[in-house]
Design a protein around this motif. Structure first.
Motif, mmCIF file in Angstrom:
data_model
loop_
_atom_site.group_PDB
_atom_site.id
_atom_site.type_symbol
_atom_site.label_atom_id
_atom_site.label_comp_id
_atom_site.label_asym_id
_atom_site.label_seq_id
_atom_site.Cartn_x
_atom_site.Cartn_y
_atom_site.Cartn_z
ATOM 1 N N TYR A 273 0.857 -1.192 0.000
ATOM 2 C CA TYR A 273 0.000 0.000 0.000
ATOM 3 C C TYR A 273 0.894 1.243 0.000
ATOM 4 O O TYR A 273 1.614 1.492 0.980
ATOM 5 C CB TYR A 273 -0.905 0.021 1.228
ATOM 6 N N GLY A 274 0.825 2.018 -1.093
ATOM 7 C CA GLY A 274 1.636 3.224 -1.206
ATOM 8 C C GLY A 274 0.939 4.443 -0.625
ATOM 9 O O GLY A 274 -0.216 4.396 -0.204
ATOM 10 N N HIS A 275 1.658 5.578 -0.632
ATOM 11 C CA HIS A 275 1.201 6.762 0.104
ATOM 12 C C HIS A 275 0.165 7.606 -0.637
ATOM 13 O O HIS A 275 -0.393 8.533 -0.056
ATOM 14 C CB HIS A 275 2.399 7.651 0.431
ATOM 15 N N ILE A 276 -0.100 7.322 -1.899
ATOM 16 C CA ILE A 276 -1.090 8.110 -2.638
ATOM 17 C C ILE A 276 -2.486 7.582 -2.325
ATOM 18 O O ILE A 276 -2.787 6.404 -2.553
ATOM 19 C CB ILE A 276 -0.810 8.065 -4.142
ATOM 20 N N ILE A 277 -3.343 8.458 -1.795
ATOM 21 C CA ILE A 277 -4.664 8.071 -1.323
ATOM 22 C C ILE A 277 -5.711 8.363 -2.395
ATOM 23 O O ILE A 277 -5.696 9.422 -3.024
ATOM 24 C CB ILE A 277 -5.028 8.829 -0.029
ATOM 25 N N ASN A 278 -6.620 7.417 -2.564
ATOM 26 C CA ASN A 278 -7.770 7.643 -3.431
ATOM 27 C C ASN A 278 -8.739 8.568 -2.692
ATOM 28 O O ASN A 278 -9.283 8.189 -1.651
ATOM 29 C CB ASN A 278 -8.458 6.311 -3.750
ATOM 30 N N PRO A 279 -8.961 9.795 -3.179
ATOM 31 C CA PRO A 279 -9.801 10.739 -2.439
ATOM 32 C C PRO A 279 -11.263 10.320 -2.359
ATOM 33 O O PRO A 279 -12.004 10.831 -1.517
ATOM 34 C CB PRO A 279 -9.650 12.049 -3.229
ATOM 35 N N HIS A 280 -11.697 9.384 -3.200
ATOM 36 C CA HIS A 280 -13.074 8.896 -3.156
ATOM 37 C C HIS A 280 -13.281 7.910 -2.006
ATOM 38 O O HIS A 280 -14.293 7.952 -1.314
ATOM 39 C CB HIS A 280 -13.443 8.209 -4.469
ATOM 40 N N THR A 281 -12.319 7.018 -1.831
ATOM 41 C CA THR A 281 -12.502 5.905 -0.901
ATOM 42 C C THR A 281 -11.764 6.077 0.419
ATOM 43 O O THR A 281 -12.161 5.488 1.430
ATOM 44 C CB THR A 281 -12.019 4.604 -1.531
ATOM 45 N N GLY A 282 -10.675 6.845 0.411
ATOM 46 C CA GLY A 282 -9.852 6.976 1.610
ATOM 47 C C GLY A 282 -8.795 5.899 1.730
ATOM 48 O O GLY A 282 -7.951 5.952 2.631
ATOM 49 N N TYR A 283 -8.810 4.925 0.827
ATOM 50 C CA TYR A 283 -7.812 3.861 0.865
ATOM 51 C C TYR A 283 -6.639 4.208 -0.055
ATOM 52 O O TYR A 283 -6.801 4.930 -1.047
ATOM 53 C CB TYR A 283 -8.427 2.539 0.414
ATOM 54 N N PRO A 284 -5.451 3.675 0.248
ATOM 55 C CA PRO A 284 -4.308 3.906 -0.651
ATOM 56 C C PRO A 284 -4.575 3.346 -2.040
ATOM 57 O O PRO A 284 -5.181 2.281 -2.187
ATOM 58 C CB PRO A 284 -3.160 3.155 0.039
ATOM 59 N N ALA A 285 -4.148 4.086 -3.051
ATOM 60 C CA ALA A 285 -4.245 3.605 -4.430
ATOM 61 C C ALA A 285 -3.329 2.396 -4.592
ATOM 62 O O ALA A 285 -2.202 2.388 -4.097
ATOM 63 C CB ALA A 285 -3.850 4.706 -5.399
ATOM 64 N N THR A 286 -3.820 1.378 -5.274
ATOM 65 C CA THR A 286 -3.039 0.151 -5.432
ATOM 66 C C THR A 286 -2.888 -0.202 -6.898
ATOM 67 O O THR A 286 -3.611 0.300 -7.755
ATOM 68 C CB THR A 286 -3.723 -1.026 -4.701
ATOM 69 N N GLY A 287 -1.919 -1.072 -7.160
ATOM 70 C CA GLY A 287 -1.734 -1.605 -8.509
ATOM 71 C C GLY A 287 -0.513 -1.087 -9.230
ATOM 72 O O GLY A 287 0.001 -1.748 -10.123
ATOM 73 N N LEU A 288 -0.042 0.101 -8.874
ATOM 74 C CA LEU A 288 1.090 0.703 -9.582
ATOM 75 C C LEU A 288 2.215 1.061 -8.622
ATOM 76 O O LEU A 288 1.970 1.466 -7.476
ATOM 77 C CB LEU A 288 0.639 1.964 -10.318
ATOM 78 N N ARG A 289 3.427 0.965 -9.128
ATOM 79 C CA ARG A 289 4.591 1.388 -8.357
ATOM 80 C C ARG A 289 5.259 2.614 -8.962
ATOM 81 O O ARG A 289 5.952 3.343 -8.273
ATOM 82 C CB ARG A 289 5.611 0.248 -8.244
ATOM 83 N N SER A 290 5.067 2.827 -10.259
ATOM 84 C CA SER A 290 5.708 3.958 -10.923
ATOM 85 C C SER A 290 4.840 4.425 -12.074
ATOM 86 O O SER A 290 4.277 3.608 -12.809
ATOM 87 C CB SER A 290 7.098 3.562 -11.434
ATOM 88 N N VAL A 291 4.726 5.740 -12.221
ATOM 89 C CA VAL A 291 3.990 6.349 -13.320
ATOM 90 C C VAL A 291 4.872 7.424 -13.947
ATOM 91 O O VAL A 291 5.375 8.305 -13.244
ATOM 92 C CB VAL A 291 2.664 6.987 -12.848
ATOM 93 N N THR A 292 5.056 7.364 -15.262
ATOM 94 C CA THR A 292 5.795 8.386 -16.003
ATOM 95 C C THR A 292 4.872 8.989 -17.045
ATOM 96 O O THR A 292 4.288 8.263 -17.853
ATOM 97 C CB THR A 292 7.044 7.804 -16.686
#
Length: 361
Positions: A273-292
């Motif tokens: 679970y990374g530090h970027i939070i989904n503002p809709h759900t309150g849970y950490p965004a999952t599935g990705l480690r890097s975005v360019t």
């Protein structure tokens, strides 16, 4: 009367040869004595700005101009930080937050326009990017440790109760901003570094710097060419091996923004679970480690990386594919590399890591 002295022809031939040699020698000396025009080269300086590490590179044949432009770029980023920082008690964003639920706050046109652009991105992304995310409660500890469980679902839902970009009121006539509910807070961190890089670049170009690169902690924007005439080479890190590179791009007049979700995280039952939070759900965004994100505008790219993180691999990639002039490269938790339709990059082969399959669904 004495007859004029007559010199032999051999003397005049020798004298003429000596004179011609002297002229040629003098011309050669003058040619070598003239200084050659200085060649353009890269001038680079680092600075700590906006809580992050920045580097500024200016390409110029005039070292005085290069250093003046770099100093001007640094001052511009500092000015923007003082104007819009969430942490500065005197910034205009802090003034807006203090007045939440009470009254509108008149801000500079520059600040008003920046907030208006963030709200447009919020609407475009369906709220995946939300400038009011700072109103969320801090219920996670991203300590890179294994946690027993996620917080209770009721606590998670309550943590995002004050998040909602729709509750930001703008008055274009007065260029005022108001947060409708008490406890709401605005934070431009998701886009501010990109804006600072963009403004610093514009100022340096205005001063006559024809080529350069600014890197604001992964928010990279470049223009022109390097001192040796080559294009700029931008590396994309490998989340599985910190300090290593998974691929690179060769570009100019382009922004390349990379965000990682692998330095601030925790795990539950082995799930990341990374530090970027989904503002809709309150849970950490999952599935990705890097975005360019790759596009001409570094400010836009800075905001889009968070959008993709929140939407996740499939939906995030589909979102980027619908936008013109914007591409992306994503690295999933499983190590797969996903790229948008127009994305081209050079990939390293690392025998120590799992092969990442580049795919374009």
């Amino acid at each position: 009367m004495r007859s004029p002295l007559t010199l032999p022809d051999a003397f005049w031939q020798k004298a003429s040869a000596l004179l011609l040699f002297s002229i040629l020698l003098t011309s050669s000396f003058i040619a070598h004595a003239q200084p050659t025009a200085p060649k353009a080269r890269n001038f680079t300086r680092s600075a700590h700005l906006m809580g992050s590490h920045f580097t500024f590179t200016a390409v110029s044949a005039d070292d005085s101009l290069a250093w003046r432009a770099i100093r001007a770029g640094i001052r511009e980023a500092q000015r923007i930080d003082r104007l819009c920082s969430y942490w500065d008690s005197t910034s205009q964003i802090t003034q807006v937050n203090r007045a939440a639920g009470l009254h509108p706050v008149v801000v500079d046109q520059e600040v008003y326009d920046l907030i208006a652009r963030t709200l447009k991105l919020s609407a475009l992304s369906g709220g995946a990017f939300d400038v009011t995310f700072a109103g969320g409660e801090k219920i996670y500890k991203f300590d890179r440790q294994e946690h027993a469980a996620l917080p209770d679902s009721a606590v998670v839902r309550a943590s995002v109760r004050r998040i909602g970009y729709e509750k930001v009121l703008l008055n274009p006539a007065a260029h005022s901003v108001m947060l409708q509910e008490k406890g709401m807070r605005m934070n431009l961190a998701g886009i501010l570094q990109g804006y600072g890089v963009r403004r610093a670049q514009a100022l340096m170009k205005q001063m006559g710097i024809q080529g350069g690169l600014i890197n604001g902690s992964g928010d990279v924007s470049c223009w022109g060419r390097q001192g040796d005439g080559s294009l700029w080479r931008i590396a994309i890190g490998d989340p599985a091996y910190p300090q290593s590179v998974s691929s690179w791009l060769t570009v100019t007049d382009m922004a390349v923004v990379t965000a990682g979700n692998y330095e601030q995280y925790f795990t539950v039952k082995g799930k990341y679970y990374g530090h970027i939070i989904n503002p809709h759900t309150g849970y950490p965004a999952t599935g990705l480690r890097s975005v360019t994100i790759i596009c001409p505008d570094v400010e836009v790219a800075d905001g889009l990386d968070e959008v993709v993180f929140v939407k996740g691999p499939e939906e995030g990639l589909a979102f980027i594919n619908r936008l013109q002039g914007i591409d992306c490269a994503l690295i999933t938790n499983a190590g797969r590399t996903l790229t948008s339709k127009g994305m081209t990059a050079n990939y390293y082969s690392n025998p120590k890591s799992q092969a990442a399959s580049a795919s374009k669904p």
